[in-house]
Scaffold this motif. Structure first.
Motif, PDB file in Angstrom:
ATOM      1  N   ARG A  26       0.827  -1.217   0.000  1.00  0.00           N
ATOM      2  CA  ARG A  26       0.000   0.000   0.000  1.00  0.00           C
ATOM      3  C   ARG A  26       0.851   1.253   0.000  1.00  0.00           C
ATOM      4  N   ASN A  27       2.074   1.149   0.464  1.00  0.00           N
ATOM      5  CA  ASN A  27       2.963   2.324   0.517  1.00  0.00           C
ATOM      6  C   ASN A  27       4.361   1.898   1.017  1.00  0.00           C
ATOM      7  N   THR A  28       5.268   2.844   1.067  1.00  0.00           N
ATOM      8  CA  THR A  28       6.635   2.573   1.517  1.00  0.00           C
ATOM      9  C   THR A  28       6.651   2.095   2.966  1.00  0.00           C
ATOM     10  N   THR A  29       5.885   2.773   3.799  1.00  0.00           N
ATOM     11  CA  THR A  29       5.856   2.462   5.229  1.00  0.00           C
ATOM     12  C   THR A  29       5.496   1.001   5.445  1.00  0.00           C
ATOM     13  N   GLU A  30       4.482   0.544   4.730  1.00  0.00           N
ATOM     14  CA  GLU A  30       4.071  -0.849   4.884  1.00  0.00           C
ATOM     15  C   GLU A  30       5.207  -1.787   4.482  1.00  0.00           C
ATOM     16  N   GLU A  45      16.152  10.352   8.453  1.00  0.00           N
ATOM     17  CA  GLU A  45      15.209   9.397   7.846  1.00  0.00           C
ATOM     18  C   GLU A  45      13.767   9.781   8.168  1.00  0.00           C
ATOM     19  N   HIS A  46      12.871   9.305   7.336  1.00  0.00           N
ATOM     20  CA  HIS A  46      11.445   9.597   7.498  1.00  0.00           C
ATOM     21  C   HIS A  46      10.836   8.682   8.573  1.00  0.00           C
ATOM     22  N   GLY A  47       9.816   9.177   9.241  1.00  0.00           N
ATOM     23  CA  GLY A  47       9.136   8.388  10.278  1.00  0.00           C
ATOM     24  C   GLY A  47       8.618   7.051   9.765  1.00  0.00           C
ATOM     25  N   HIS A  83      17.098   6.043  -0.399  1.00  0.00           N
ATOM     26  CA  HIS A  83      17.724   6.153  -1.726  1.00  0.00           C
ATOM     27  C   HIS A  83      17.814   7.625  -2.108  1.00  0.00           C
ATOM     28  N   VAL A  84      16.676   8.333  -1.932  1.00  0.00           N
ATOM     29  CA  VAL A  84      16.670   9.799  -2.070  1.00  0.00           C
ATOM     30  C   VAL A  84      16.212  10.350  -0.731  1.00  0.00           C
ATOM     31  N   ASN A  85      17.032  11.193  -0.142  1.00  0.00           N
ATOM     32  CA  ASN A  85      16.717  11.682   1.203  1.00  0.00           C
ATOM     33  C   ASN A  85      15.507  12.609   1.196  1.00  0.00           C
ATOM     34  N   ALA A 121      16.815  -0.246   1.692  1.00  0.00           N
ATOM     35  CA  ALA A 121      16.658   1.081   1.076  1.00  0.00           C
ATOM     36  C   ALA A 121      15.223   1.555   1.205  1.00  0.00           C
ATOM     37  N   ASP A 122      15.088   2.803   1.629  1.00  0.00           N
ATOM     38  CA  ASP A 122      13.790   3.487   1.618  1.00  0.00           C
ATOM     39  C   ASP A 122      13.745   4.284   0.321  1.00  0.00           C
ATOM     40  N   GLY A 123      12.955   3.780  -0.623  1.00  0.00           N
ATOM     41  CA  GLY A 123      12.926   4.404  -1.952  1.00  0.00           C
ATOM     42  C   GLY A 123      11.730   5.311  -2.181  1.00  0.00           C
ATOM     43  N   ALA A 124      11.082   5.773  -1.098  1.00  0.00           N
ATOM     44  CA  ALA A 124       9.844   6.557  -1.249  1.00  0.00           C
ATOM     45  C   ALA A 124      10.018   7.752  -2.186  1.00  0.00           C
ATOM     46  N   GLN A 125      11.180   8.428  -2.088  1.00  0.00           N
ATOM     47  CA  GLN A 125      11.377   9.653  -2.881  1.00  0.00           C
ATOM     48  C   GLN A 125      12.076   9.385  -4.216  1.00  0.00           C
ATOM     49  N   ALA A 126      12.362   8.124  -4.494  1.00  0.00           N
ATOM     50  CA  ALA A 126      13.181   7.848  -5.690  1.00  0.00           C
ATOM     51  C   ALA A 126      12.357   7.393  -6.895  1.00  0.00           C
ATOM     52  N   CYS A 136       9.100   1.233  -1.737  1.00  0.00           N
ATOM     53  CA  CYS A 136       8.748   2.573  -2.239  1.00  0.00           C
ATOM     54  C   CYS A 136       7.243   2.684  -2.484  1.00  0.00           C
ATOM     55  N   SER A 137       6.839   3.895  -2.834  1.00  0.00           N
ATOM     56  CA  SER A 137       5.417   4.211  -3.026  1.00  0.00           C
ATOM     57  C   SER A 137       5.154   4.529  -4.495  1.00  0.00           C
ATOM     58  N   GLY A 138       3.899   4.249  -4.913  1.00  0.00           N
ATOM     59  CA  GLY A 138       3.519   4.609  -6.279  1.00  0.00           C
ATOM     60  C   GLY A 138       2.873   5.984  -6.356  1.00  0.00           C
ATOM     61  N   HIS A 139       2.561   6.574  -5.194  1.00  0.00           N
ATOM     62  CA  HIS A 139       1.743   7.799  -5.203  1.00  0.00           C
ATOM     63  C   HIS A 139       2.545   9.089  -5.037  1.00  0.00           C
ATOM     64  N   LYS A 140       3.861   8.999  -5.153  1.00  0.00           N
ATOM     65  CA  LYS A 140       4.666  10.234  -5.087  1.00  0.00           C
ATOM     66  C   LYS A 140       5.184  10.554  -6.497  1.00  0.00           C
TER      67      LYS A 140
HETATM   68  C1  LIG Z   1      11.913   8.860   2.656  1.00  0.00           C
HETATM   69  C2  LIG Z   1      10.462   8.555   2.951  1.00  0.00           C
HETATM   70  N1  LIG Z   1      10.133   7.366   3.452  1.00  0.00           N
HETATM   71  C3  LIG Z   1       8.858   7.019   3.696  1.00  0.00           C
HETATM   72  C4  LIG Z   1       7.834   7.904   3.460  1.00  0.00           C
HETATM   73  C5  LIG Z   1       6.434   7.471   3.735  1.00  0.00           C
HETATM   74  O1  LIG Z   1       5.784   7.232   2.509  1.00  0.00           O
HETATM   75  P1  LIG Z   1       4.347   6.551   2.505  1.00  0.00           P
HETATM   76  O2  LIG Z   1       3.432   7.463   3.259  1.00  0.00           O
HETATM   77  O3  LIG Z   1       3.976   6.452   1.062  1.00  0.00           O
HETATM   78  O4  LIG Z   1       4.484   5.242   3.174  1.00  0.00           O
HETATM   79  C6  LIG Z   1       8.121   9.175   2.946  1.00  0.00           C
HETATM   80  C7  LIG Z   1       7.045  10.144   2.715  1.00  0.00           C
HETATM   81  O5  LIG Z   1       7.231  11.308   2.471  1.00  0.00           O
HETATM   82  C8  LIG Z   1       9.474   9.512   2.691  1.00  0.00           C
HETATM   83  O6  LIG Z   1       9.824  10.709   2.215  1.00  0.00           O
END
Ligand SMILES: Cc1ncc(COP(=O)(O)O)c(C=O)c1O
Length: 411
Positions: free
Chosen positions: A122-126, A149-151, A202-204, A229-234, A252-256
């Motif tokens: 569903r998203n990067t966090t998951e 790093e992101h929460g 991957h991308v900060n 790797a957290d690829g959310a921003q990549a 990573c996420s598809g919605h960014k």
């Molecule tokens: C580096 C990084 N990781 C994780 C997330 C969380 O992404 P998501 O809400 O799609 O799980 C973000 C969201 O901005 C992010 O920038």
């Protein structure tokens, strides 16, 4: 060339079932696929801007938080939902279900993985939580990460630390980072005998720094350190090749930056690491629908496949080049303003479509509010009195000119 690519994409997406004309991408992007290759950048990216629902006078510079989907993708998702509703069970586990499953192939190809190692999330966090919950650490083992790093990544690591007695060590990354050597040195000098896991973006999310993963994997591999790797921003702004990066897991996420349907994401798990991923979510397999995943939203997942096809047609390198070009334009203009410090790297090889700055005296939230009043949308960076600007392929130099002028006045 474009036609061949399109044929391959359609084959991948629809290969498991007879081609269903209503999901042929041609119906959703009339003419544009053939023309893309021959279009100049300005023409193509203006066309793409016009496919968004963001009103013409709104300047949207926050794709890093959530990207806008092209209206044709939204139409496809909507049409898929309607088809599903006409015969829910038959469609969900029939034609549409098979198309959803075929999306894994498209996703895998997009990040240079094999389908067996891709999980649609569903998203990067998951995705990062699935990985974190599979880690088996001893009290005192160290998880190394950064203080930027992101929460969404930290929550899983905190869980492991609390439940297994592992220690999280946060190294501080230079802001701005100047070179690959500097970053590799920082990572290398923070690894200890007890380091078992290294998690990096991957991308900060704060600075847009593109982490040199290949060089980092050369350090972690011989030591047996799990590299996540957290690829959310990549994904969607820089080409992602999980094999070349040498990571054990990539979420990573598809919605960014991919500009796909909301609540879509992917998790890659390397073949050697896969046996260790033993959460209930993956217990019964990696299929999009499995006993452990339950019923999925086929429409959004098919939309994810479609948006990936769309990126393939535009060309990953072309998107990357455009994001960098607009970001550099923004960087140069920001550098001429007084009252702020740019915290993003300057070097192209460490950069992407993100440029961030901290403010000397002005308050970041007040600046963001003043810009919002003029329909310019940016992101505030909490904790460092900064703002982040996302320059995607649909961002024009005129958008940046207007933003810079408004920012200068606001400061
Ligand atoms: C580096 C990084 N990781 C994780 C997330 C969380 O992404 P998501 O809400 O799609 O799980 C973000 C969201 O901005 C992010 O920038």
């Amino acid at each position: 060339m474009a036609l061949r690519r399109r044929f391959l994409r359609n084959t991948a997406l629809f290969g498991l079932t007879p081609l269903v004309p209503r999901f042929n991408m041609d119906n959703f992007f009339p003419a544009s696929f053939e023309a893309m290759d021959s279009m100049g950048d300005d023409e193509l990216f203006t066309l793409i801007r016009n496919q968004l629902l963001i009103p013409p006078n709104r300047i949207y510079l926050n794709t890093g938080s959530l990207g806008p989907s092209p209206v044709k993708i939204l139409d496809l998702v909507h049409a898929t939902m309607r088809t599903l509703e006409m015969n829910p069970v038959v469609e969900n586990w029939g034609t549409l279900g098979k198309q959803m499953e075929a999306v894994r192939e498209l996703v895998a190809e997009f990040v240079n993985a094999d389908k067996e190692h891709i999980l649609l999330t569903r998203n990067t966090t998951e995705g990062l939580n699935v990985v974190a919950q599979s880690l088996k650490l001893q009290p005192g083992d160290e998880i190394l990460t950064t203080d930027q790093e992101h929460g969404g990544a930290m929550v899983g690591l905190d869980y492991v630390a609390n439940n297994q007695g592992a220690v999280i060590r946060k190294m501080s990354m230079p802001m701005p980072s100047k070179s690959e050597e500097e970053i590799v040195h920082t990572v290398k000098s923070n690894i200890t005998e007890r380091t078992k896991v290294l998690l990096l973006s991957h991308v900060n999310t704060i600075t847009g720094l593109v982490m040199p993963f290949e060089a980092i994997a050369r350090i972690t591999k011989p030591k047996g350190i799990i590299l996540i790797a957290d690829g959310a921003q990549a994904l969607g702004q820089i080409p992602v090749d999980v094999k070349a990066m040498g990571v054990d897991a990539y979420a990573c996420s598809g919605h960014k930056w991919l500009m796909g349907p909301k609540e879509t994401g992917l998790l890659y798990v390397a073949p050697d690491f896969k046996p260790q991923i033993n959460t209930a979510f993956t217990y019964s397999g990696f299929g999009s629908y499995s006993a452990s995943s339950g019923t999925r939203n086929v429409a959004t997942l098919i939309g994810l496949g479609a948006v990936i096809q769309w990126h393939q047609e535009i060309g990953k390198d072309r998107v990357h080049k455009r994001c960098l070009e607009i970001r550099n334009y923004c960087y140069d203009h920001l550098a001429r303003l007084k009252g702020l410090h740019i915290i993003s790297p300057e070097a192209d090889m460490l950069s992407c479509g993100i440029v961030s700055f901290t403010l000397e005296e002005a308050k970041n939230s007040e600046i963001a509010h003043k810009l919002k009043d003029q329909d310019i949308i940016i992101k505030t960076l909490p904790g460092i009195n900064g703002n982040r600007i996302s320059c995607h392929m649909f961002t024009s130099k005129k958008d940046i000119d207007d933003f810079i002028q408004a920012l200068g006045k606001a400061i």
